[in-house]
Scaffold this motif. Structure first.
Motif, mmCIF file in Angstrom:
data_model
loop_
_atom_site.group_PDB
_atom_site.id
_atom_site.type_symbol
_atom_site.label_atom_id
_atom_site.label_comp_id
_atom_site.label_asym_id
_atom_site.label_seq_id
_atom_site.Cartn_x
_atom_site.Cartn_y
_atom_site.Cartn_z
ATOM 1 N N TYR B 360 0.829 -1.207 0.000
ATOM 2 C CA TYR B 360 0.000 0.000 0.000
ATOM 3 C C TYR B 360 0.865 1.259 0.000
ATOM 4 C CZ TYR B 360 -3.519 3.394 1.498
ATOM 5 O OH TYR B 360 -4.338 4.485 1.573
ATOM 6 N N GLN B 361 1.832 1.314 0.929
ATOM 7 C CA GLN B 361 2.666 2.520 1.066
ATOM 8 C C GLN B 361 3.467 2.791 -0.204
ATOM 9 O OE1 GLN B 361 2.434 4.637 3.424
ATOM 10 N NE2 GLN B 361 1.261 3.473 4.929
ATOM 11 N N LYS B 362 4.107 1.748 -0.720
ATOM 12 C CA LYS B 362 4.976 1.940 -1.886
ATOM 13 C C LYS B 362 4.155 2.309 -3.126
ATOM 14 C CE LYS B 362 8.570 -1.055 -0.064
ATOM 15 N NZ LYS B 362 9.951 -0.690 -0.439
ATOM 16 N N ALA B 363 2.993 1.676 -3.260
ATOM 17 C CA ALA B 363 2.146 2.004 -4.413
ATOM 18 C C ALA B 363 1.693 3.460 -4.341
ATOM 19 C CB ALA B 363 0.938 1.072 -4.457
ATOM 20 N N HIS B 364 1.386 3.921 -3.133
ATOM 21 C CA HIS B 364 0.917 5.303 -3.002
ATOM 22 C C HIS B 364 2.048 6.300 -3.192
ATOM 23 C CE1 HIS B 364 -2.787 3.412 -1.861
ATOM 24 N NE2 HIS B 364 -3.381 4.597 -1.953
ATOM 25 N N TYR B 365 3.239 5.919 -2.748
ATOM 26 C CA TYR B 365 4.396 6.779 -3.016
ATOM 27 C C TYR B 365 4.617 6.881 -4.531
ATOM 28 C CZ TYR B 365 9.243 8.275 -3.456
ATOM 29 O OH TYR B 365 10.379 8.933 -3.845
ATOM 30 N N ALA B 366 4.593 5.731 -5.192
ATOM 31 C CA ALA B 366 4.805 5.711 -6.646
ATOM 32 C C ALA B 366 3.738 6.545 -7.354
ATOM 33 C CB ALA B 366 4.775 4.267 -7.160
ATOM 34 N N ALA B 367 2.484 6.364 -6.957
ATOM 35 C CA ALA B 367 1.392 7.106 -7.601
ATOM 36 C C ALA B 367 1.586 8.608 -7.422
ATOM 37 C CB ALA B 367 0.048 6.664 -7.018
ATOM 38 N N GLY B 368 1.989 8.990 -6.210
ATOM 39 C CA GLY B 368 2.192 10.406 -5.929
ATOM 40 C C GLY B 368 3.299 10.991 -6.785
ATOM 41 N N GLU B 369 4.411 10.299 -6.866
ATOM 42 C CA GLU B 369 5.559 10.804 -7.620
ATOM 43 C C GLU B 369 5.279 10.820 -9.123
ATOM 44 O OE1 GLU B 369 8.505 12.078 -6.149
ATOM 45 O OE2 GLU B 369 7.097 11.950 -4.458
ATOM 46 N N LEU B 370 4.638 9.762 -9.606
ATOM 47 C CA LEU B 370 4.357 9.675 -11.054
ATOM 48 C C LEU B 370 3.398 10.776 -11.481
ATOM 49 C CD1 LEU B 370 3.953 5.803 -11.420
ATOM 50 C CD2 LEU B 370 5.712 7.192 -12.528
ATOM 51 N N SER B 371 2.433 11.080 -10.628
ATOM 52 C CA SER B 371 1.434 12.069 -11.057
ATOM 53 C C SER B 371 1.997 13.489 -11.024
ATOM 54 C CB SER B 371 0.152 11.944 -10.226
ATOM 55 O OG SER B 371 0.462 12.029 -8.860
ATOM 56 N N LYS B 372 3.199 13.658 -10.450
ATOM 57 C CA LYS B 372 3.838 14.982 -10.492
ATOM 58 C C LYS B 372 4.496 15.250 -11.853
ATOM 59 C CE LYS B 372 5.048 14.964 -5.579
ATOM 60 N NZ LYS B 372 6.189 14.589 -4.717
ATOM 61 N N ILE B 373 4.714 14.175 -12.640
ATOM 62 C CA ILE B 373 5.395 14.365 -13.929
ATOM 63 C C ILE B 373 4.421 15.016 -14.908
ATOM 64 C CG2 ILE B 373 6.703 13.233 -15.766
ATOM 65 C CD1 ILE B 373 6.980 10.820 -13.909
ATOM 66 N N GLU B 374 4.925 15.991 -15.636
ATOM 67 C CA GLU B 374 4.058 16.708 -16.558
ATOM 68 C C GLU B 374 3.465 15.761 -17.601
ATOM 69 O OE1 GLU B 374 5.848 20.297 -18.132
ATOM 70 O OE2 GLU B 374 4.178 20.415 -19.556
ATOM 71 N N GLY B 375 2.177 15.857 -17.766
ATOM 72 C CA GLY B 375 1.511 15.023 -18.768
ATOM 73 C C GLY B 375 1.001 13.702 -18.199
ATOM 74 N N PHE B 376 1.516 13.281 -17.037
ATOM 75 C CA PHE B 376 1.055 12.041 -16.417
ATOM 76 C C PHE B 376 0.061 12.366 -15.303
ATOM 77 C CE2 PHE B 376 4.932 10.851 -18.451
ATOM 78 C CZ PHE B 376 4.787 9.514 -18.806
ATOM 79 N N LEU B 426 -1.794 0.237 -16.314
ATOM 80 C CA LEU B 426 -2.080 -0.277 -14.976
ATOM 81 C C LEU B 426 -0.742 -0.584 -14.304
ATOM 82 C CD1 LEU B 426 -4.303 -1.282 -12.972
ATOM 83 C CD2 LEU B 426 -4.054 -3.529 -14.050
ATOM 84 N N VAL B 427 -0.414 0.164 -13.260
ATOM 85 C CA VAL B 427 0.884 0.031 -12.590
ATOM 86 C C VAL B 427 0.698 -0.736 -11.287
ATOM 87 C CG1 VAL B 427 2.803 1.299 -11.538
ATOM 88 C CG2 VAL B 427 1.645 2.230 -13.556
ATOM 89 N N ALA B 428 1.529 -1.765 -11.064
ATOM 90 C CA ALA B 428 1.473 -2.534 -9.816
ATOM 91 C C ALA B 428 2.761 -2.314 -9.029
ATOM 92 C CB ALA B 428 1.304 -4.024 -10.115
ATOM 93 N N VAL B 429 2.626 -2.111 -7.736
ATOM 94 C CA VAL B 429 3.794 -1.957 -6.876
ATOM 95 C C VAL B 429 3.637 -2.903 -5.691
ATOM 96 C CG1 VAL B 429 5.238 -0.319 -5.602
ATOM 97 C CG2 VAL B 429 3.850 0.490 -7.516
ATOM 98 N N THR B 430 4.671 -3.665 -5.396
ATOM 99 C CA THR B 430 4.610 -4.576 -4.244
ATOM 100 C C THR B 430 5.762 -4.277 -3.290
ATOM 101 O OG1 THR B 430 6.077 -6.309 -5.076
ATOM 102 C CG2 THR B 430 3.782 -6.394 -5.807
ATOM 103 N N GLU B 431 5.861 -5.103 -2.250
ATOM 104 C CA GLU B 431 6.949 -4.926 -1.283
ATOM 105 C C GLU B 431 8.311 -5.164 -1.936
ATOM 106 O OE1 GLU B 431 5.102 -7.598 -1.465
ATOM 107 O OE2 GLU B 431 6.334 -9.392 -1.167
ATOM 108 N N MET B 432 8.329 -5.759 -3.128
ATOM 109 C CA MET B 432 9.591 -6.031 -3.819
ATOM 110 C C MET B 432 10.172 -4.784 -4.474
ATOM 111 S SD MET B 432 10.122 -9.224 -3.363
ATOM 112 C CE MET B 432 11.218 -9.876 -4.614
ATOM 113 N N ASN B 433 9.375 -3.729 -4.629
ATOM 114 C CA ASN B 433 9.873 -2.515 -5.282
ATOM 115 C C ASN B 433 10.446 -1.559 -4.235
ATOM 116 O OD1 ASN B 433 7.070 -3.170 -7.121
ATOM 117 N ND2 ASN B 433 8.996 -2.866 -8.191
ATOM 118 N N SER B 434 11.732 -1.295 -4.334
ATOM 119 C CA SER B 434 12.365 -0.368 -3.393
ATOM 120 C C SER B 434 12.053 1.070 -3.815
ATOM 121 C CB SER B 434 13.872 -0.585 -3.386
ATOM 122 O OG SER B 434 14.394 -0.235 -4.655
ATOM 123 N N LYS B 435 12.290 1.991 -2.905
ATOM 124 C CA LYS B 435 12.130 3.418 -3.224
ATOM 125 C C LYS B 435 13.022 3.786 -4.413
ATOM 126 C CE LYS B 435 12.389 8.047 -1.190
ATOM 127 N NZ LYS B 435 13.549 8.584 -1.941
#
Lengths: 495, 448
Positions: B360-376, B426-435
């Motif tokens: 949950y945490q990593k997916a939300h971090y990823a979503a937050g960072e990705l949505s800051k990119i222009e156009g995404f 569709l982006v998936a993030v699990t505990e295997m994905n580091s920061k």
């Protein structure tokens, strides 16, 4: 007697105990979803790793397996599974590839699947092959769906009857039932073949086809196989082969050459995939030219031809009139196909023929040794298995008692009460991976048990007596129906 | 004669006992003109050669541990499998045992399955679990069979959310093509932003089953309680296809009132393995246990008074019911059910909560960072668990190709199944994905 029962993981749980711990989060924290979307409790056990290991080690010792000894479970048999299979299927390239990766990144997997399709076609004599079905019965369902689609595509809509011999596996009629077709049961004749007169009478223009296990569940190769197929084809029906017993035919005869239109393989049986308490299996299906266009999608094909310098590019293709997809993703790749591929690669054409010849030799050897003690209702040269009657004149001993007593002699029993057409059936399949000494000891045990049945019948009625557990109360299990347990603290609220 | 333990002398003695001269004489019943075909297969490899050949083929793949950073999920997930899981699976007593037809000498398998059933019912909040299906898709199709049998064919309509996994919907269509069913809702051009209430209008007195996914295929978390009430008011059953990792954190389908909860248990200790074998779970209310397919293990006692386990209610099955069985399923996924049980036992309540939280945490971090990119940007507003839809400025295929060129396995291209979603991944993030991995993904996309 002191109880040796092992508590469940729920009973072994102790609040606050930890097994494997996960790393701390390395990202900034986000608030959880609103409370009304969260679960109130997670009632799962808490154990240390050592608790888990000792628990499952203890359970493993309550099992009898092929690695422990002789396991002649007819019709479902599993042979010895080579250990190399366990290593190849765990290579990182297989373990850690995602089913939706771009094809360019998984050419090794696709090459293996393509070759496997080609090998199975060569072994069975079929024109097309799908690796997607997940088990033998799943393959059957696939095959029957294709048969239905074939007739429908020709506008031939009045075909609703499937012919199935009385010795068939229960999955055959069940697969047919799933499509709403009617099952017409065809009796066996006195030599264990399909009764030709009954078959001829049943063949008309309402027949979808016939589902035939050959060699059948009596262990008999149908002596009139060509005539049977001819009769079914003549009325416009298709011929389905239940490939569960292909072990006996490798390098001996190809079902496609005999005229079968469709057949499933049980890779776990024939090509040594471990069955782990019942599964997973794998049930590829081969088809003749008339059904090729109906195969489930996708199949593995060559997308770009290779040459001397470039390997071909493998990818997925969809047959023209495909019945659709049978499961998510591509079939039982890692745990099924890689193990089977390894096994076939290590045998080659001559090795495959050896498998069938020795499977059949072992079955006939046991049959010969037991013939004077046990009644063999269909007594001729059998294939890889045979069926004996587990009863004696003037005795109340049943097949089940004999089976339970075999456990005291250190053997897994044969299949009981199948096929249904033999009284007190004991269906014995030794497979090719047993040596003569084992077969001799097993025959001796069965002969001894026949003597005990006369002299000390209670030994059999009360068997097994040397195993860790005695006979179970199956009626209680079905009547009181306890299918689940909970953490001790939750018992009151759940019951 | 690789695995055949019979010497030539023993063979000759055995042939003599049988009463034939040679091995070939055992096959007189086989039509002569087809007997002993010459198979065009490569010559046999030794173990050493086979090991090298298989390793060679495996290494021509790019895998998600050694070569690629993966953000691909869509029904198969890259999770950590504790070492102990495979050690237990490699016990020959487990993996070389067959279906436990003889309970006295199969208590290991039977108790392990009983415990698996218990773990799954506790996880889903349901009453009973069977001993597993081929995969999540076929388990879902079997839910249709259960409903069909429950209404004895008198109800013929199934309502399927368009946000159930596309391959699961395909499998349901394949399975039911001969049953003469009516299907509603299963339309890739449907309004994909509509919530579960959009399905309510499709449910009527002919509906036997409503199928929804949780979290749905786009990763969104919906509370289906109201939909289930509405469906029950029309007499229909409801099946929820659930991700087991998400259930470690989220409200249970049982609490929502679901009748059947199915799904894919691959995330629980089963490797990606290029799509299989996986483990379909199937749980339901006690009232439907007799209509449920597959193996069931029940508790009982032996004749020495010891608690023990047997396969039970076998009269439901194809051996006995033959063409009247609701399903032809004969196997179970015993070994993989064992993997799931060992996985759940080893991580335990706390470890499993950690896995869910990390996802949950990593997916939300990823979503937050990705949505800051222009156009995404994130395409949907609903809460999500560990998978989300990213809107991209260019077609998803182009974005994914660019990522792949940079060693990243991007998400699932939703345009493959939904014509309106060409620029959606569709982006998936699990505990295997580091920061670091997530930051790399963001950096690479920024530069695109």
């Amino acid at each position: 007697m002191a109880t040796i029962v092992e508590p469940t993981v729920f009973e072994l749980s102790s609040p606050g105990r930890r097994g494997v711990t996960m790393p701390a989060s390395d990202v900034p924290e986000t608030a959880l979803p609103p409370k009304e979307l969260l679960r109130s409790e997670l009632p799962l056990p808490e154990l240390a790793e050592v608790d888990v290991v000792r628990h499952y080690m203890k359970l493993s010792k309550f099992n009898y397996s092929v690695d422990d000894g002789f396991y002649p479970l007819g019709s479902c048999t599993m042979k010895y599974n080579p250990k190399i299979n366990e290593d190849t299927c765990r290579l990182p390239g297989y373990l850690f590839t995602h089913p939706l990766q771009p094809i360019e990144t998984v050419q090794g997997n696709l090459a293996l699947m393509f070759e496997m399709q080609e090998w199975l076609k060569e072994i069975s004599g079929f024109a097309g092959m799908t690796l997607q079905p997940a088990a033998g019965a799943h393959g059957e369902f696939t095959g029957v769906l294709m048969m239905a689609a074939y007739h429908k595509s020709r506008g031939d809509t009045k075909r609703t009857k499937m012919l199935i011999p009385d010795a068939a596996h229960g999955t055959n009629p069940a697969s047919v039932g799933m499509l709403g077709f009617t099952v017409i049961t065809i009796p066996s004749d006195s030599r264990g073949n399909v009764d030709l007169k009954a078959l001829e009478a049943a063949c008309d223009d309402t027949v979808v086809g016939m589902m035939l296990t050959n060699p059948n569940t009596l262990g008999m190769f149908d002596e009139n196989i060509e005539k049977v197929i001819q009769l079914v084809h003549k009325c416009g029906g298709l011929m389905y082969g239940d490939g569960a017993n292909l072990n006996a035919l490798l390098g001996i005869v190809r079902p496609g050459d005999l005229g079968f239109d469709v057949m499933h393989f049980n890779l776990h049986k024939t090509f040594s995939v471990p069955h782990g308490g019942g599964g997973p299996g794998s049930g590829p299906v081969g088809v003749g030219p008339v059904l090729e266009d109906f195969l489930p999608a996708p199949l593995v094909g060559i997308i770009e031809e290779g040459d001397e310098e470039m390997a071909p590019l493998y990818g997925f293709v969809t047959p023209k009139q495909s019945i659709g997809r049978m499961k998510a993703f591509h079939g039982h790749f890692g745990g099924g196909l890689v193990r089977s591929y390894t096994y076939i690669a290590m045998h080659g054409p001559d090795g495959l023929k050896d498998i069938a010849q020795y499977a059949v030799l072992n079955a006939n050897y046991l049959q010969a040794k037991l013939r004077d003690t046990y009644k063999i209702p269909f007594d001729r040269i059998c294939m890889h298995e045979f069926v004996a009657e587990g009863r004696f004149e003037g005795s109340d001993i049943r097949a089940l008692d004999i089976s339970k007593r075999l456990m005291d002699y250190g053997f897994h029993p044969p299949t009981n009460y199948f096929p249904l057409i033999v009284h007190e059936a004991l269906m014995i399949e030794p497979t090719e991976t047993e040596n003569k000494d084992t077969l001799d000891r097993f025959a001796d045990a069965l002969i001894k048990i026949a003597e005990e049945a006369k002299s000390q019948p209670d030994l059999l009625h009360n068997a097994p007596s040397t195993t860790k557990f005695g006979r179970m109360d199956e009626v209680k299990a079905a009547r009181e129906l306890v299918l689940c347990c909970w953490l001790p603290e939750n018992y009151e609220s759940m019951t | 004669m690789t695995y055949i333990p019979i010497s030539p002398n023993e063979r000759d003695a055995m042939l003599k006992t049988v009463g034939v001269k040679s091995l070939d004489d055992l096959f007189d019943a086989v039509p002569k003109k087809h007997r002993f075909p010459k198979l065009d297969l490569p010559p046999a490899l030794t173990e050493m050669e086979a090991a090298a050949h298989l390793a060679d083929m495996a290494s021509s793949n790019e895998n998600v541990r050694e070569h690629l950073i993966s953000f691909l999920g869509a029904g198969a997930y890259n999770h950590y499998v504790p070492s102990v899981v495979d050690h237990m699976l490699r016990r020959g007593e487990f993996y070389t045992a067959y279906t436990p037809y003889q309970p006295e000498i199969s208590q290991g398998t039977l108790q392990a399955i009983f415990e698996y059933q218990s773990l799954m019912t506790n996880l889903t909040g349901m009453d009973v679990s069977n001993a597993s299906h081929y995969d999540g898709a076929t388990a879902t199709a079997e839910a249709v069979n259960l409903a069909y049998a429950q209404f004895r064919g008198k109800r013929k309509k199934i309502v399927i959310s368009p946000t159930v996994h596309p391959q699961y919907r395909e499998v349901i269509r394949t399975y039911t093509q001969a049953m003469g069913l009516e299907t509603a809702g299963d339309d890739p051009n449907a309004d994909l932003e509509a919530g579960p209430e959009a399905l309510t209008s499709l449910i009527d007195e002919s509906t036997m089953l409503v199928i929804v996914q949780y979290p749905d295929f786009f990763g969104r978390i919906h509370d289906y309680t109201k939909l289930i009430e509405d469906a029950h008011a029309k007499g229909s059953l409801v099946c929820i296809v659930a991700n087991p990792t998400a259930l470690l954190m989220l409200k249970t389908p049982g609490d929502m009132g679901a009748d059947i909860v199915v799904g894919e248990a691959q995330p629980f200790g089963i490797p990606l393995w290029y799509g299989g074998p996986y483990l379909g779970f199937f749980t339901t209310k006690k009232s439907y246990v007799h209509k449920m397919a597959g193996r069931l293990v029940g508790e009982t006692i032996d004749n020495r008074g010891q608690r023990s386990y047997v396969l039970t209610l076998t009269s439901r099955e194809q051996h006995i019911k033959r063409e009247r069985a609701t399903s032809n399923i004969c196997t179970n996924q015993g070994l993989l059910a064992l993997a799931a049980a060992v996985y759940m036992s080893t991580l335990g309540k706390t470890g499993l909560e950690q896995v869910a939280n990390l996802c949950y945490q990593k997916a939300h971090y990823a979503a937050g960072e990705l949505s800051k990119i222009e156009g995404f940007g994130l395409c949907f507003m609903e809460p999500f668990f560990h998978e989300f839809v990213l809107c991209t400025p260019r077609p998803a295929g182009e974005v994914n190709q660019y990522l792949l060129d940079n060693g990243i396995l991007g998400g699932y291209d939703l345009g493959r199944d939904y014509p309106a979603l060409q620029n959606h991944i569709l982006v998936a993030v699990t505990e295997m994905n580091s920061k670091d991995e997530i930051d790399t993904l963001v950096e690479v996309l920024k530069e695109m």
